[in-house]
Structure formats: C-alpha cells, structure tokens
Design a protein around this motif. Structure first.
Motif, PDB file in Angstrom:
ATOM      1  N   ILE A  60     -11.833  14.625 -11.397  1.00  0.00           N
ATOM      2  CA  ILE A  60     -10.870  13.722 -10.764  1.00  0.00           C
ATOM      3  C   ILE A  60     -11.629  13.056  -9.615  1.00  0.00           C
ATOM      4  O   ILE A  60     -12.419  13.721  -8.945  1.00  0.00           O
ATOM      5  CB  ILE A  60      -9.656  14.513 -10.216  1.00  0.00           C
ATOM      6  CG1 ILE A  60      -8.910  15.201 -11.371  1.00  0.00           C
ATOM      7  CG2 ILE A  60      -8.721  13.603  -9.417  1.00  0.00           C
ATOM      8  CD1 ILE A  60      -7.805  16.172 -10.906  1.00  0.00           C
ATOM      9  N   GLU A  67     -11.450  11.998 -15.544  1.00  0.00           N
ATOM     10  CA  GLU A  67     -10.179  12.003 -16.271  1.00  0.00           C
ATOM     11  C   GLU A  67      -9.081  11.305 -15.493  1.00  0.00           C
ATOM     12  O   GLU A  67      -8.151  10.758 -16.080  1.00  0.00           O
ATOM     13  CB  GLU A  67      -9.750  13.456 -16.554  1.00  0.00           C
ATOM     14  CG  GLU A  67     -10.786  14.248 -17.326  1.00  0.00           C
ATOM     15  CD  GLU A  67     -11.046  13.657 -18.708  1.00  0.00           C
ATOM     16  OE1 GLU A  67     -10.076  13.294 -19.384  1.00  0.00           O
ATOM     17  OE2 GLU A  67     -12.244  13.548 -19.086  1.00  0.00           O
ATOM     18  N   LYS A  68      -9.181  11.369 -14.175  1.00  0.00           N
ATOM     19  CA  LYS A  68      -8.137  10.761 -13.365  1.00  0.00           C
ATOM     20  C   LYS A  68      -8.746  10.174 -12.104  1.00  0.00           C
ATOM     21  O   LYS A  68      -9.671  10.755 -11.534  1.00  0.00           O
ATOM     22  CB  LYS A  68      -7.089  11.819 -13.001  1.00  0.00           C
ATOM     23  CG  LYS A  68      -5.845  11.253 -12.376  1.00  0.00           C
ATOM     24  CD  LYS A  68      -4.652  12.161 -12.579  1.00  0.00           C
ATOM     25  CE  LYS A  68      -3.579  11.442 -13.352  1.00  0.00           C
ATOM     26  NZ  LYS A  68      -2.367  12.175 -13.570  1.00  0.00           N
ATOM     27  N   VAL A  75      -0.590   2.006 -11.706  1.00  0.00           N
ATOM     28  CA  VAL A  75      -0.425   3.411 -12.113  1.00  0.00           C
ATOM     29  C   VAL A  75       0.529   3.486 -13.298  1.00  0.00           C
ATOM     30  O   VAL A  75       0.270   4.207 -14.274  1.00  0.00           O
ATOM     31  CB  VAL A  75       0.108   4.254 -10.929  1.00  0.00           C
ATOM     32  CG1 VAL A  75       0.449   5.666 -11.379  1.00  0.00           C
ATOM     33  CG2 VAL A  75      -0.921   4.289  -9.798  1.00  0.00           C
ATOM     34  N   ASP A 114      -1.460   8.491 -17.117  1.00  0.00           N
ATOM     35  CA  ASP A 114      -2.305   9.660 -17.402  1.00  0.00           C
ATOM     36  C   ASP A 114      -3.629   9.591 -16.665  1.00  0.00           C
ATOM     37  O   ASP A 114      -4.261  10.605 -16.400  1.00  0.00           O
ATOM     38  CB  ASP A 114      -2.614   9.753 -18.905  1.00  0.00           C
ATOM     39  CG  ASP A 114      -1.398  10.186 -19.690  1.00  0.00           C
ATOM     40  OD1 ASP A 114      -0.456  10.716 -19.069  1.00  0.00           O
ATOM     41  OD2 ASP A 114      -1.392   9.964 -20.915  1.00  0.00           O
ATOM     42  N   ARG A 115      -4.076   8.372 -16.342  1.00  0.00           N
ATOM     43  CA  ARG A 115      -5.419   8.212 -15.804  1.00  0.00           C
ATOM     44  C   ARG A 115      -5.459   7.746 -14.351  1.00  0.00           C
ATOM     45  O   ARG A 115      -6.498   7.849 -13.708  1.00  0.00           O
ATOM     46  CB  ARG A 115      -6.216   7.205 -16.665  1.00  0.00           C
ATOM     47  CG  ARG A 115      -6.245   7.544 -18.143  1.00  0.00           C
ATOM     48  CD  ARG A 115      -6.887   8.898 -18.421  1.00  0.00           C
ATOM     49  NE  ARG A 115      -8.289   8.951 -18.046  1.00  0.00           N
ATOM     50  CZ  ARG A 115      -9.287   8.448 -18.770  1.00  0.00           C
ATOM     51  NH1 ARG A 115      -9.035   7.850 -19.907  1.00  0.00           N
ATOM     52  NH2 ARG A 115     -10.530   8.551 -18.357  1.00  0.00           N
ATOM     53  N   PHE A 116      -4.337   7.226 -13.846  1.00  0.00           N
ATOM     54  CA  PHE A 116      -4.365   6.680 -12.479  1.00  0.00           C
ATOM     55  C   PHE A 116      -3.217   7.186 -11.614  1.00  0.00           C
ATOM     56  O   PHE A 116      -2.091   7.383 -12.097  1.00  0.00           O
ATOM     57  CB  PHE A 116      -4.310   5.142 -12.515  1.00  0.00           C
ATOM     58  CG  PHE A 116      -5.532   4.515 -13.119  1.00  0.00           C
ATOM     59  CD1 PHE A 116      -6.727   4.494 -12.416  1.00  0.00           C
ATOM     60  CD2 PHE A 116      -5.488   3.951 -14.394  1.00  0.00           C
ATOM     61  CE1 PHE A 116      -7.873   3.920 -12.981  1.00  0.00           C
ATOM     62  CE2 PHE A 116      -6.618   3.388 -14.962  1.00  0.00           C
ATOM     63  CZ  PHE A 116      -7.816   3.368 -14.259  1.00  0.00           C
ATOM     64  N   GLU A 117      -3.547   7.394 -10.335  1.00  0.00           N
ATOM     65  CA  GLU A 117      -2.563   7.554  -9.262  1.00  0.00           C
ATOM     66  C   GLU A 117      -3.015   6.584  -8.173  1.00  0.00           C
ATOM     67  O   GLU A 117      -4.072   5.958  -8.298  1.00  0.00           O
ATOM     68  CB  GLU A 117      -2.571   8.992  -8.700  1.00  0.00           C
ATOM     69  CG  GLU A 117      -2.298  10.086  -9.711  1.00  0.00           C
ATOM     70  CD  GLU A 117      -0.824  10.260 -10.041  1.00  0.00           C
ATOM     71  OE1 GLU A 117       0.012   9.603  -9.377  1.00  0.00           O
ATOM     72  OE2 GLU A 117      -0.514  11.035 -10.958  1.00  0.00           O
ATOM     73  N   SER A 165     -12.335  19.140 -10.142  1.00  0.00           N
ATOM     74  CA  SER A 165     -10.943  18.751 -10.400  1.00  0.00           C
ATOM     75  C   SER A 165      -9.908  19.717  -9.835  1.00  0.00           C
ATOM     76  O   SER A 165      -8.795  19.305  -9.515  1.00  0.00           O
ATOM     77  CB  SER A 165     -10.711  18.619 -11.913  1.00  0.00           C
ATOM     78  OG  SER A 165     -10.878  19.883 -12.547  1.00  0.00           O
ATOM     79  N   GLN A 219      -6.365  18.718  -8.077  1.00  0.00           N
ATOM     80  CA  GLN A 219      -5.166  19.034  -8.859  1.00  0.00           C
ATOM     81  C   GLN A 219      -4.155  19.800  -8.018  1.00  0.00           C
ATOM     82  O   GLN A 219      -2.969  19.474  -7.990  1.00  0.00           O
ATOM     83  CB  GLN A 219      -5.626  19.924 -10.007  1.00  0.00           C
ATOM     84  CG  GLN A 219      -4.819  19.895 -11.236  1.00  0.00           C
ATOM     85  CD  GLN A 219      -5.543  20.776 -12.253  1.00  0.00           C
ATOM     86  OE1 GLN A 219      -6.635  20.438 -12.727  1.00  0.00           O
ATOM     87  NE2 GLN A 219      -4.952  21.911 -12.544  1.00  0.00           N
ATOM     88  N   LEU A 250      -1.238  17.581  -9.377  1.00  0.00           N
ATOM     89  CA  LEU A 250      -1.480  16.853 -10.624  1.00  0.00           C
ATOM     90  C   LEU A 250      -1.481  17.813 -11.807  1.00  0.00           C
ATOM     91  O   LEU A 250      -1.742  19.009 -11.644  1.00  0.00           O
ATOM     92  CB  LEU A 250      -2.835  16.142 -10.564  1.00  0.00           C
ATOM     93  CG  LEU A 250      -3.055  15.213  -9.361  1.00  0.00           C
ATOM     94  CD1 LEU A 250      -4.490  14.695  -9.348  1.00  0.00           C
ATOM     95  CD2 LEU A 250      -2.057  14.066  -9.403  1.00  0.00           C
ATOM     96  N   VAL A 279      -6.508  18.544 -15.922  1.00  0.00           N
ATOM     97  CA  VAL A 279      -7.253  17.525 -16.693  1.00  0.00           C
ATOM     98  C   VAL A 279      -8.031  18.184 -17.822  1.00  0.00           C
ATOM     99  O   VAL A 279      -8.290  19.369 -17.797  1.00  0.00           O
ATOM    100  CB  VAL A 279      -8.217  16.715 -15.806  1.00  0.00           C
ATOM    101  CG1 VAL A 279      -7.429  15.904 -14.791  1.00  0.00           C
ATOM    102  CG2 VAL A 279      -9.237  17.603 -15.109  1.00  0.00           C
TER     103      VAL A 279
END
Ligand code: GRE
Ligand code: ZN
Length: 326
Positions: A4, A54-55, A89, A94-97, A314, A318, A323, A326
């Motif tokens: 991440i 992943e994010k 987002v 799934d991929r962005f915040e 990550s 997380q 989150l 991932v």
C-alpha cells in the motif's frame, strides 16, 4: 510483495492547481510529470499493477491549498478538489483512497471540510502541506497555532490521521538559503521545514491534550529519527521554556508514523526502525515526484525479516486506516 502506498499525489486543471509543481522540474521534464499528476486510472494504475502496489491513498500536490492566501478561494478550491478526489476513489474503490486537502486559512471552515470529507465523502484523513499563508502572501501560520484548538479536537474525535507533508519555506523568511537555490525543495529545505514543524507540534503540548492523535511524516521522518535523541538530550539540560509531559522521542514513537516516500535508502530505513519500531513505518513512493518503480524495486529487495517487511509493506497502513487486506 503486495504494498500500500500513501504519499501519492495528483493535480487538477479545474481548478487549475497543477502548475504549482512546475518549478520543481526542468522545462524538458515538466510536460511528462504534469501528465502523470493529472492521470490516475491509466499509466498510474498500470504501474501499480506491475509493481504490486495494491492500494494507493491519493493526495493533492504541494503546497496545494496551503498557499492560497485568499480565504474564500482556499475554501472553495478545497471543496472542489475533495469532491474530485472522492470521485476518483469511487471510480476504483478497490485500488484508491484519498486524503482531504484543507483550507487551514479558515480554521472553522477547515474543520467543517474535514468532517464533510471523512463523514460524507469517505476520505481517510487529511494531508496538510505545512504552514498556510493567511490573508496575504507573507503571513504564515503553523499548525500549533492556538486558532487550531477546535480543529485538532475534531481530528482527535474523528480519529483520522493527518499527513504533515513538506512545502518550501518562504524565501522572504529564509536568509539561510539566500544565493543557494539548490537548497530549496526536496533536496533539503522540505525536510528541515517539515521536521521543524513536527517539533513545534510536539513542543506545543498538542499530544498532551490529544494523546491519541496520529501524524504521518514522509521521507523516513524528515530527519527526525536521526536527531531526536540529541534534541531530547539537550532539552533536558536547557529546556528554554519547554513545558510538555514527555520527551520528543516519546511523541515520535507514540503519535507519529513515518513513510518511506522519496527516501529509498536501507541504512536510513534501519535507523528509523531502530528509533520508532517497524510497527510505525509504512511503504510509500511519492509519485510522480519520485519513481514508483524505484521505490518498489528498492523496497522489494530490502533484507528484513518477513514479519516486519510485511508490516511496512501493507500491514501497518491496513491497520491505521482500517483497510481491507491486500
Ligand atoms: C512532493 O510533493 O513530495 C514533492 C514536490 C516537489 C518536488 C519533490 C517532491 O511537491 O517530493
Ligand atoms: Zn510528496
């Protein structure tokens, strides 16, 4: 290793804020970087796929809203850019915040905008680019200012992190850099400015009033892990009016997380781990000011025990942002 990343910037042309970054690049490099700042779902996402990122937690470029000394413009642009971030987002959750950008020129409206961003838009906290210029270009206000008491109480209540991101000090207030323009920006001045800002927060008693506040610093801690022991060591002898409950080292280990953004250097990472622990360090690149590939290939090759490496890649992000795995 799946990762991440959380100091990853975007720009926009409406409102036209992307040009703020032009000064950091040669005329040859700028068109490419500009395109990378404006892109989210194409080249950026392809690189994320290739590099097992992943994010990504997005944020506006620097200095962003903090340099808009006109309060009305700062409030208006922050709202529009946070709406834009939330739309990005929503296009690929799934991929962005995203972090919110905040108009600190108006503490009351900044607090409202943080609440709106977190509660209504689903943003994960705020990224603030250091001091804000307020009312005119030469008036600078740091985040330890008493006008932000209510703001910080709201941050603590919402229980979201604030990423304290670099900006350059004003040349009119920085004679130490006169005649040495290469000391500005990410080579040096960004870190000194931001590390000092973090020490101001510690020295103001902010973390005594709100012991659960979390501040994130990039670039492996903006020089602080390297020097924090000495700072405490000297303050114990000459406190110069400092009146807080704990050592600065305590606040660094308790109220801060650090990211690897733009500092892909193993000895520096190991020093940061020794000072704050592997539970408080998170992978980041600082794209597109830095290469996502350089960040990821460096990190993937770092020799570290699997448990700590996974946390930094990550696990810590997380946990901090709640989150999904991932
Ligand atoms: C950043 O946002 O981190 C940044 C800039 C400009 C140059 C380098 C850099 O805004 O890392
Ligand atoms: Zn950055």
């Amino acid at each position: 290793m799946k990762k991440i990343a959380l100091e990853e910037h975007f720009g926009a042309t409406d409102p036209n804020i992307v040009q703020q970054s032009e000064e950091h690049f040669t005329p040859q490099a700028w068109p490419g970087r500009r395109a990378e700042l404006l892109d989210i779902h194409e080249a950026r996402l392809r690189q994320m796929d290739e590099l097992e990122i992943e994010k990504v937690i997005l944020s506006l470029l620097a200095p962003g809203i903090q340099s808009l000394h006109d309060r009305t413009q700062a409030v208006d642009w922050a709202q529009r850019l946070n709406d834009y971030a939330a739309d990005q987002v929503a296009a690929n959750p799934d991929r962005f915040e995203s972090f919110a950008a905040l108009p600190m020129q108006d503490p009351y409206r900044a607090t409202e905008e943080l609440e709106r961003s977190v509660n209504d838009l689903g943003l994960v906290g705020a990224l603030i680019n250091g001091f804000s210029q307020v009312g005119d270009e030469d008036t600078v206000v740091y985040l330890d200012d008493p006008r932000y008491a209510e703001f910080w109480a709201t941050v603590a209540e919402l229980d979201v992190p604030v990423y304290l991101h670099p900006r350059d000090p004003l040349a009119s207030k920085s004679p130490q850099y006169d005649g040495h323009p290469w000391l500005y920006g990410s080579s040096w001045a960004f870190s000194v400015e931001t590390g000092t800002h973090a020490l101001r927060l510690m020295g103001s008693g902010l973390f005594d009033r709100h012991p659960n506040l979390t501040i994130i610093l990039g670039h492996l801690g903006e020089l602080l892990p390297y020097n924090i022991w000495r700072t405490d060591h000297r303050l114990a002898v000459a406190p110069r009016g400092l009146d807080v409950e704990h050592s600065f080292g305590h606040y660094l280990r308790t109220n801060f997380y650090l990211t690897t953004s733009g500092n892909f250097r193993t000895p520096t990472l190991l020093n940061a781990i020794q000072e704050v622990g592997a539970d408080r360090i998170m992978f980041s690149a600082d794209y597109p000011f830095e290469s996502m590939a350089e960040a990821a290939t460096w990190f993937d090759r770092v020799e570290l025990n699997d448990r700590d490496k996974h946390k930094i890649a990550s696990g810590n992000a997380q946990r901090l942002f709640g989150l999904s795995p991932v």
